[in-house]
Design a protein around this motif. Structure first.
Motif: not given
Length: 418
Positions: A202-221
Motif C-alpha cells: 500500500k503506497s500513499i503519496s502525500f502531496p505538498p500543502y498548497d497555500a490555502t491548506e497551509l493557512e488552515a493548518v496555521l490558523e488551527q495551531r
DNA sequence: TTTCCACAGGAAGGTACGGTCT
DNA sequence: AGACCGTACCTTCCTGTGGAAA
C-alpha cells in the motif's frame, strides 16, 4: 551591573508549544484523502489479520509523520477496546545509513537499556537473529514504523528480510508489518524489485500543502498558540505563502510563525506583524546556514573557505580546478596535507546539495571542454562568521582580512551601544 | 558532420577505527 | 591476543559527456 530577573511573559502566547514539531493536534487539517487511504490500509490490524506493509512518501513537512502518530494513536486505543495484541515500534532512521544500523537500533528499541547491543562488531546475521527473537517474544501484531527510511540508501536488505521473516521461519508468533516513511521521492524507484513489491503493498503519496491548506493548518495551531488578536493582518497568509514556496512545508511555516512570535515578544510588541515574519525568515535562513557549515568536516570547510576567498576577490563563479588550487594553497599554509581533486569535487557537490554553494555545469567545447562553476549562495560575511573556528586555526587570507575586520568592528560597536 | 577538450563522476579497492567473540 | 565485523573516508583508475570548433 543592573539587577537581572525573570518574569513570565504571556502577553502574546497562550501555548507556544503547540507550534512545535512534536505537537500532535487533535484533528489533522487538509489531509482527508490521505487519512482515509491510510485508515483502510491499517484495517487488517484490528481484524487480527496480517498487517499490510505501508509506504508513505512525500516531501518534508507535508504531514506524513503527524498523520502517522495521529492514526497509530487511534489504532492503539481501539486495539485495546477490541482486545487486539498490538505493539508499535517507531524508529527515526536519521543518521542510520544501512540496514545493519537500523536492525541494531530496532533491537535496542525493544530491549531494556541494560541489554542494549553495541552498534558495531556483530556479524549481520547475528543482529537479525536478535531481532527475530525479540519480535517473536513480543508476539501478537507488531507494526514497525521507519521514519525517514530513505537514509538507508542502497542497503535495503532489512526491508525485505522483515516482511519475509515469517515465511522463512525466522518468526513464528508475531505478525509484523512495516510502515516506511520517505522524504525522498526517488527512493521508492531505486529500491530493489523484491523490496518494492513487498514493502509497497500500500503506497500513499502525500502531496505538498498548497497555500490555502497551509493557512488552515496555521490558523488551527495559532488559535491554540496565541491570544486572540495577537496576530496582525496578513501574518498567517505571509507564513503560508513562504511555506508554499518552500515546497509546501508546514513544519517550516510553523517554525516561521513561532520565530515571528518570538521576535515580537522580545520587542515587547502587542501584536505580531508581517515585518516580524520577514525578520524571522532571515533569521531562520541564517541559522540553517550556520548549522550546515558548523557540521562540515575540516577539509570540507577548507574548500568552502577557498571558495569564499575567491568570492571576496570577485573571482566567482570559479571552476573546480581554481577552487582546488586555492584550497591547496590554504592547506599548505595551515600545514594540512590536501585531499585529491577527485575528493574535492565530492566536497563541492556536497556543499551544493546543502545549498551552501551554487554550482552549474558549463561547456566551452573544443576551447574549454566540460566543467563546473561554483559560487557562494550567501554573502561572504555570513559564511566567514560561521567558519570562525577554522579561520582561527588556518589564518586569515588577505582577501577577506578587510571583511573580517569590518564585521568585528560592527560587533564591538553594537556591544558598546546597547 | 565529426572531432576533441577538460573535466564530471562511477567503480573498486585500501586503510584505519571502534567494536565483538573466542 | 588475534580473528573478524561494518563503516567512514580516501585514492586510483577510468569511462562518459556536450557542445564549440574544424
Amino acid at each position: 551591573m543592573s539587577e537581572i530577573s525573570f518574569t513570565p511573559d504571556d502577553s502574546l502566547y497562550r501555548n507556544r508549544d503547540s507550534l512545535s514539531e512534536d505537537y500532535t493536534p487533535s484533528t489533522i487539517v487538509g489531509r482527508d484523502n490521505e487519512i482515509s487511504q491510510y485508515h483502510a490500509a491499517l484495517q487488517p490490524v484490528i481484524n487480527g489479520e496480517r498487517p499490510n506493509n505501508i509506504f508513505l512518501y512525500g516531501k518534508t513537512g507535508v504531514g506524513k509523520t503527524a498523520v502517522t502518530s495521529y492514526l497509530l494513536g487511534q489504532l492503539q486505543d481501539d486495539s485495546e477496546k477490541f482486545d487486539v495484541d498490538l505493539t508499535v515500534i517507531s524508529l527515526n532512521c536519521e543518521g542510520l545509513n544501512s540496514s545493519y544500523q537500523v536492525a541494531v537500533n530496532l533491537v535496542n528499541k525493544i530491549r531494556t537499556p541494560e541489554h542494549h547491543i553495541s552498534k558495531t562488531g556483530h556479524p549481520q546475521y547475528e543482529v537479525y537473529e536478535f531481532l527475530w527473537n525479540e519480535l517473536d517474544d513480543l508476539g501478537g501484531t507488531v507494526l514497525i514504523v521507519l521514519d525517514e527510511v530513505d537514509n538507508i540508501g542502497e542497503s535495503d536488505s532489512i526491508l525485505y528480510q522483515i516482511p519475509r521473516a515469517r515465511s522463512n521461519g525466522n518468526i513464528n508468533d508475531a505478525k509484523v508489518g512495516i510502515i516506511g516513511i520517505s522524504n525522498d521521492l526517488a527512493f521508492r524507484e531505486n529500491l530493489s524489485p523484491k523490496v518494492r513489491s513487498s514493502l509497497c503493498e500500500k503506497s500513499i503519496s502525500f502531496p505538498p500543502y498548497d497555500a490555502t491548506e497551509l493557512e488552515a493548518v496555521l490558523e488551527q495551531r495559532a488559535e491554540v498558540a496565541f491570544h486572540e488578536g495577537a496576530l496582525g493582518d496578513g501574518v498567517i497568509q505571509l507564513c503560508a505563502a513562504y511555506g508554499a514556496q518552500d515546497a509546501g512545508d508546514a513544519r517550516k511555516a510553523l517554525d516561521l510563525l513561532r520565530g515571528a512570535g518570538d521576535i515580537a515578544r522580545a520587542e515587547n510588541a502587542d501584536t505580531v506583524t508581517t515585518t516580524h515574519v520577514k525578520n524571522a525568515r532571515d533569521e531562520l535562513e541564517r541559522e540553517e546556514l550556520m548549522d550546515g557549515i558548523a557540521d562540515l568536516a575540516d577539509h570540507q570547510q577548507l574548500v568552502l573557505y577557498a571558495l569564499t576567498t575567491l568570492e571576496a576577490e570577485s573571482e566567482t563563479p570559479a571552476r573546480s580546478q581554481t577552487v582546488y588550487q586555492r584550497y591547496q594553497e590554504l592547506a599548505e599554509v595551515a600545514a594540512l596535507d590536501s585531499r585529491t581533486s577527485r575528493r574535492v569535487r565530492d566536497f563541492l557537490a556536497d556543499l551544493s546539495t546543502l545549498s551552501i554553494v551554487v554550482s552549474s555545469q558549463r561547456n566551452d567545447g573544443l576551447s574549454g571542454g566540460q566543467y563546473r562553476e561554483h559560487k557562494l549562495k550567501h554573502d561572504v560575511e555570513t559564511v566567514l562568521s560561521a567558519m570562525s573556528d577554522l579561520i582561527e586555526r588556518v589564518g586569515i587570507h588577505q582577501s577577506v582580512r578587510q571583511t573580517i575586520a569590518d564585521s568585528d568592528r560592527v560587533m564591538i560597536s553594537t556591544t558598546f551601544d546597547s
